[in-house]
Design a protein around this motif. Structure first.
Motif, PDB file in Angstrom:
ATOM      1  N   ASP A 108       0.933  -1.340   0.223  1.00  0.00           N
ATOM      2  CA  ASP A 108       0.022   0.052  -0.118  1.00  0.00           C
ATOM      3  C   ASP A 108       0.781   1.358   0.027  1.00  0.00           C
ATOM      4  N   ARG A 109       1.918   1.027  -0.597  1.00  0.00           N
ATOM      5  CA  ARG A 109       2.780   2.491  -0.905  1.00  0.00           C
ATOM      6  C   ARG A 109       3.133   2.118  -2.270  1.00  0.00           C
ATOM      7  N   ASP A 110       3.227   3.455  -2.740  1.00  0.00           N
ATOM      8  CA  ASP A 110       4.057   3.660  -4.210  1.00  0.00           C
ATOM      9  C   ASP A 110       5.500   3.857  -3.908  1.00  0.00           C
ATOM     10  N   LEU A 111       6.199   3.611  -5.138  1.00  0.00           N
ATOM     11  CA  LEU A 111       7.809   3.619  -5.201  1.00  0.00           C
ATOM     12  C   LEU A 111       8.192   4.878  -4.268  1.00  0.00           C
ATOM     13  N   ALA A 112       7.688   5.978  -4.426  1.00  0.00           N
ATOM     14  CA  ALA A 112       8.278   7.298  -3.877  1.00  0.00           C
ATOM     15  C   ALA A 112       8.064   7.139  -2.338  1.00  0.00           C
ATOM     16  N   GLN A 113       6.705   6.413  -1.914  1.00  0.00           N
ATOM     17  CA  GLN A 113       6.572   6.386  -0.496  1.00  0.00           C
ATOM     18  C   GLN A 113       7.572   5.661   0.148  1.00  0.00           C
ATOM     19  N   ALA A 114       7.870   4.429  -0.561  1.00  0.00           N
ATOM     20  CA  ALA A 114       8.740   3.700  -0.193  1.00  0.00           C
ATOM     21  C   ALA A 114      10.081   3.920  -0.025  1.00  0.00           C
ATOM     22  N   CYS A 115      10.684   4.667  -0.907  1.00  0.00           N
ATOM     23  CA  CYS A 115      11.881   5.319  -0.704  1.00  0.00           C
ATOM     24  C   CYS A 115      12.027   6.159   0.612  1.00  0.00           C
ATOM     25  N   ARG A 116      10.729   7.113   0.744  1.00  0.00           N
ATOM     26  CA  ARG A 116      10.632   7.840   1.907  1.00  0.00           C
ATOM     27  C   ARG A 116      10.750   7.161   3.176  1.00  0.00           C
ATOM     28  N   ALA A 117      10.068   5.778   3.063  1.00  0.00           N
ATOM     29  CA  ALA A 117      10.117   4.957   4.205  1.00  0.00           C
ATOM     30  C   ALA A 117      11.397   4.327   4.511  1.00  0.00           C
ATOM     31  N   THR A 118      12.359   4.458   3.561  1.00  0.00           N
ATOM     32  CA  THR A 118      13.591   3.794   3.643  1.00  0.00           C
ATOM     33  C   THR A 118      14.720   4.597   3.840  1.00  0.00           C
ATOM     34  N   TYR A 119      14.960   5.484   3.154  1.00  0.00           N
ATOM     35  CA  TYR A 119      16.450   6.289   3.004  1.00  0.00           C
ATOM     36  C   TYR A 119      16.167   7.563   3.977  1.00  0.00           C
ATOM     37  N   SER A 120      17.307   7.819   4.259  1.00  0.00           N
ATOM     38  CA  SER A 120      17.474   9.201   5.085  1.00  0.00           C
ATOM     39  C   SER A 120      16.880  10.614   4.211  1.00  0.00           C
ATOM     40  N   PRO A 121      16.388  11.536   4.882  1.00  0.00           N
ATOM     41  CA  PRO A 121      16.037  12.796   4.236  1.00  0.00           C
ATOM     42  C   PRO A 121      16.843  13.246   3.097  1.00  0.00           C
ATOM     43  N   PRO A 122      17.964  13.481   3.497  1.00  0.00           N
ATOM     44  CA  PRO A 122      18.924  14.051   2.245  1.00  0.00           C
ATOM     45  C   PRO A 122      19.118  12.922   1.091  1.00  0.00           C
ATOM     46  N   PRO A 409      16.150   0.967  -6.427  1.00  0.00           N
ATOM     47  CA  PRO A 409      15.197   0.995  -5.292  1.00  0.00           C
ATOM     48  C   PRO A 409      14.049  -0.006  -5.448  1.00  0.00           C
ATOM     49  N   LEU A 410      13.520  -0.058  -6.695  1.00  0.00           N
ATOM     50  CA  LEU A 410      12.479  -0.997  -6.602  1.00  0.00           C
ATOM     51  C   LEU A 410      12.842  -2.334  -6.716  1.00  0.00           C
ATOM     52  N   VAL A 411      13.819  -2.827  -7.433  1.00  0.00           N
ATOM     53  CA  VAL A 411      14.441  -4.250  -7.322  1.00  0.00           C
ATOM     54  C   VAL A 411      14.733  -4.547  -5.974  1.00  0.00           C
ATOM     55  N   ARG A 412      15.457  -3.511  -5.104  1.00  0.00           N
ATOM     56  CA  ARG A 412      15.899  -3.928  -3.910  1.00  0.00           C
ATOM     57  C   ARG A 412      14.747  -4.004  -3.006  1.00  0.00           C
ATOM     58  N   PHE A 413      13.718  -3.244  -3.042  1.00  0.00           N
ATOM     59  CA  PHE A 413      12.476  -3.382  -2.408  1.00  0.00           C
ATOM     60  C   PHE A 413      11.738  -4.535  -2.555  1.00  0.00           C
ATOM     61  N   VAL A 414      11.503  -5.169  -3.598  1.00  0.00           N
ATOM     62  CA  VAL A 414      10.591  -6.157  -3.826  1.00  0.00           C
ATOM     63  C   VAL A 414      11.320  -7.676  -3.635  1.00  0.00           C
ATOM     64  N   SER A 415      12.678  -7.285  -3.447  1.00  0.00           N
ATOM     65  CA  SER A 415      13.573  -8.566  -3.342  1.00  0.00           C
ATOM     66  C   SER A 415      13.744  -8.767  -1.759  1.00  0.00           C
ATOM     67  N   ASP A 416      13.281  -7.660  -0.938  1.00  0.00           N
ATOM     68  CA  ASP A 416      13.477  -7.844   0.525  1.00  0.00           C
ATOM     69  C   ASP A 416      12.411  -8.403   1.162  1.00  0.00           C
ATOM     70  N   ARG A 417      12.569  -9.640   1.803  1.00  0.00           N
ATOM     71  CA  ARG A 417      11.593 -10.173   2.629  1.00  0.00           C
ATOM     72  C   ARG A 417      11.351  -9.613   3.930  1.00  0.00           C
ATOM     73  N   LYS A 418      12.110  -8.608   4.411  1.00  0.00           N
ATOM     74  CA  LYS A 418      11.837  -7.872   5.697  1.00  0.00           C
ATOM     75  C   LYS A 418      10.629  -7.036   5.030  1.00  0.00           C
ATOM     76  N   LYS A 419      10.726  -6.280   3.994  1.00  0.00           N
ATOM     77  CA  LYS A 419       9.854  -5.450   3.473  1.00  0.00           C
ATOM     78  C   LYS A 419       8.439  -6.059   2.792  1.00  0.00           C
ATOM     79  N   MET A 420       8.689  -7.235   2.228  1.00  0.00           N
ATOM     80  CA  MET A 420       7.763  -7.779   1.371  1.00  0.00           C
ATOM     81  C   MET A 420       7.120  -9.115   2.051  1.00  0.00           C
ATOM     82  N   GLY A 421       7.637  -9.623   2.925  1.00  0.00           N
ATOM     83  CA  GLY A 421       7.392 -10.787   3.605  1.00  0.00           C
ATOM     84  C   GLY A 421       7.097 -11.984   2.806  1.00  0.00           C
TER      85      GLY A 421
END
Length: 455
Positions: A108-122, A409-421
């Motif tokens: 329930d996040r788009d790619l931009a929200q997923a980046c915001r939820a993962t990376y630092s503000p800078p 970032p997209l490939v990293r997120f969908v490969s991550d079991r901590k994020k995608m279960g």
């Protein structure tokens, strides 16, 4: 009737432990999120129709005016040989868009929200700047394409056409006010117009079927011929668009599928089917542009046709079909109008996702359109049509520069079991996705280098 599913926030998801808890507070495109009803059970085609739409909005970016120049150049100079490159880039697109849909449906996040939820503000700020630059570059290509189409069809000067293009800011507002399904229907209708235009042109060109089929088989000449390799890289660079990954991960959430494990798995299946079918249409359009160029220009000795204006002037005389050039320009205008809708939506998604900053749609549209129109007007006034052609190439280079910052970032997120279960992609799919990401990055870096330093 509002078909919205029970309200969710990204932090309420089962796999929220993989994200920063306070990274996002609202759903992507909250005004339309979960508003399109999805039938529970029933015949399969009703469920497919319920999910049909987002894939076609995404496919627009794979046949926008930025693609036309590379397809024309490839077909006129090298015949059907580069059809294999169009096929390869389309297969890459199918995989990446399927991953983007999976990310949006599962989290329930788009790619931009997923980046915001993962990376630092800078880091997020830099990613946002890069993505805004890509969207402006895409907008630039749309303005140029629309202006060229208006000139070809109605004789309107390029500067006037660019200014008229600003009025389509109100088109999106009108469509969105009528509902998201209405917007999807508008886009699909214009895609049908483009497909019909090129079907007629292919029928008139009557290309040899055997030569076309051979073109879909990769040739070693693509790698040994530096000029052919350069155009091939340009085709890939102009095909896979970074803003489409942000867009798709958001608009798949407009469907009111059950936000349960079974509901998400079903949604992934149908959303992937939708985008695959739609991108096959994009494959047909891109291949059709190259085939028409090969059958019309390459076989008649006009191997230097690389600009849209040249193609328009030569099509009707060479094909012996008076309406051929008009159909070409109508398809270009439909492409420019369609691209406007998707780039605007992507801009809203990116701004809200990275910054959690909301602007009225009309304000955002006028700002981005104004930024795109100013350089077109200046370059046209100073250098004429050739200048706008070079500006179109430059816009594709800017898009190429941003692409790795979306794909990785997209490939990293969908490969991550901590994020995608349990929804994380399998190891073979992940390996394929990383190979695709590496190919895209390497080829786009080479395209950028060659364009800037003149290989």
């Amino acid at each position: 009737m509002d078909a919205r599913s029970p309200s969710l926030t990204p932090d309420s998801l089962p796999n929220a432990a993989g994200w920063r808890s306070n990274a996002a507070s609202t759903l992507s495109l909250s005004e339309v999120n979960g508003t399109i009803a999805v039938p529970i059970g029933g015949v399969w085609w009703r469920r497919l129709l319920a999910f049909a739409g987002p894939g076609y909005l995404v496919s627009v970016g794979y046949m926008d005016p930025g693609n036309w120049a590379t397809d024309l150049a490839g077909g006129s100079k090298f015949g059907y040989t580069l059809l294999s490159v169009i096929l390869l880039s389309n297969l890459m697109a199918i995989l990446l868009q399927a991953l983007a849909a999976r990310l949006g449906i599962v989290t329930d996040r788009d790619l931009a929200q997923a980046c915001r939820a993962t990376y630092s503000p800078p880091v997020n700020f830099l990613l946002w700047i890069a993505c805004e630059a890509a969207i402006i570059a895409c907008d630039l290509a749309e303005v140029i394409g629309t202006a060229i189409a208006l000139k070809l069809l109605f004789g309107i000067p390029l500067i006037g056409g660019a200014l008229i293009a600003a009025l389509d800011a109100f088109l999106l507002l009108l469509l969105m006010n009528r509902g998201f399904r209405f917007l999807e229907a508008f886009v699909i209708a214009l895609l049908i117009v483009i497909a019909v235009c090129f079907t007629i042109q292919i029928a008139a060109a009557a290309p040899p079927v055997a030569a076309m089929l051979r073109g879909f088989v990769p040739s070693t000449e693509i790698f040994t011929n530096s000029e052919m390799l350069y155009i091939a890289i340009g085709i890939i660079g102009a095909t896979v668009m970074p803003h489409n990954l942000y867009l798709h991960s958001s608009i798949v959430q407009t469907r009111a599928y059950p936000r349960t494990e079974a509901g998400r798995r079903d949604a992934i299946k149908w959303a992937t089917t939708d985008s695959t079918i739609a991108l096959m249409l994009a494959l047909f359009i891109n291949a059709a542009i190259l085939v028409v160029a090969a059958a019309t220009f390459h076989t008649s000795g006009h191997s230097d046709v690389a600009e849209i204006g040249q193609a328009f002037e030569l099509l009707s005389p060479l094909l012996g079909l008076g309406i051929a050039s008009t159909l070409f320009a109508i398809a270009l205008l439909a492409s420019g109008l369609n691209s406007t809708v998707t780039a605007t939506l992507a801009g809203q998604i990116v701004m809200e996702g990275f910054l959690n900053l909301r602007l009225p749609n009309w304000a955002r549209r006028l700002v981005t359109r104004g930024i795109a129109i100013v350089p077109v007007v200046i370059v046209t006034a100073l250098y004429g049509e050739r200048g706008t052609g070079q500006l179109l190439v430059f816009s594709q280079v800017v898009l190429s520069m941003q692409l790795p910052f979306a794909v990785i970032p997209l490939v990293r997120f969908v490969s991550d079991r901590k994020k995608m279960g349990d929804f994380a992609i399998a190891v073979p799919v992940a390996a394929t996705a990383w190979i695709v990401a590496a190919i895209i990055v390497i080829l786009n870096v080479k395209l950028l280098f060659d364009t800037l330093f003149g290989s």
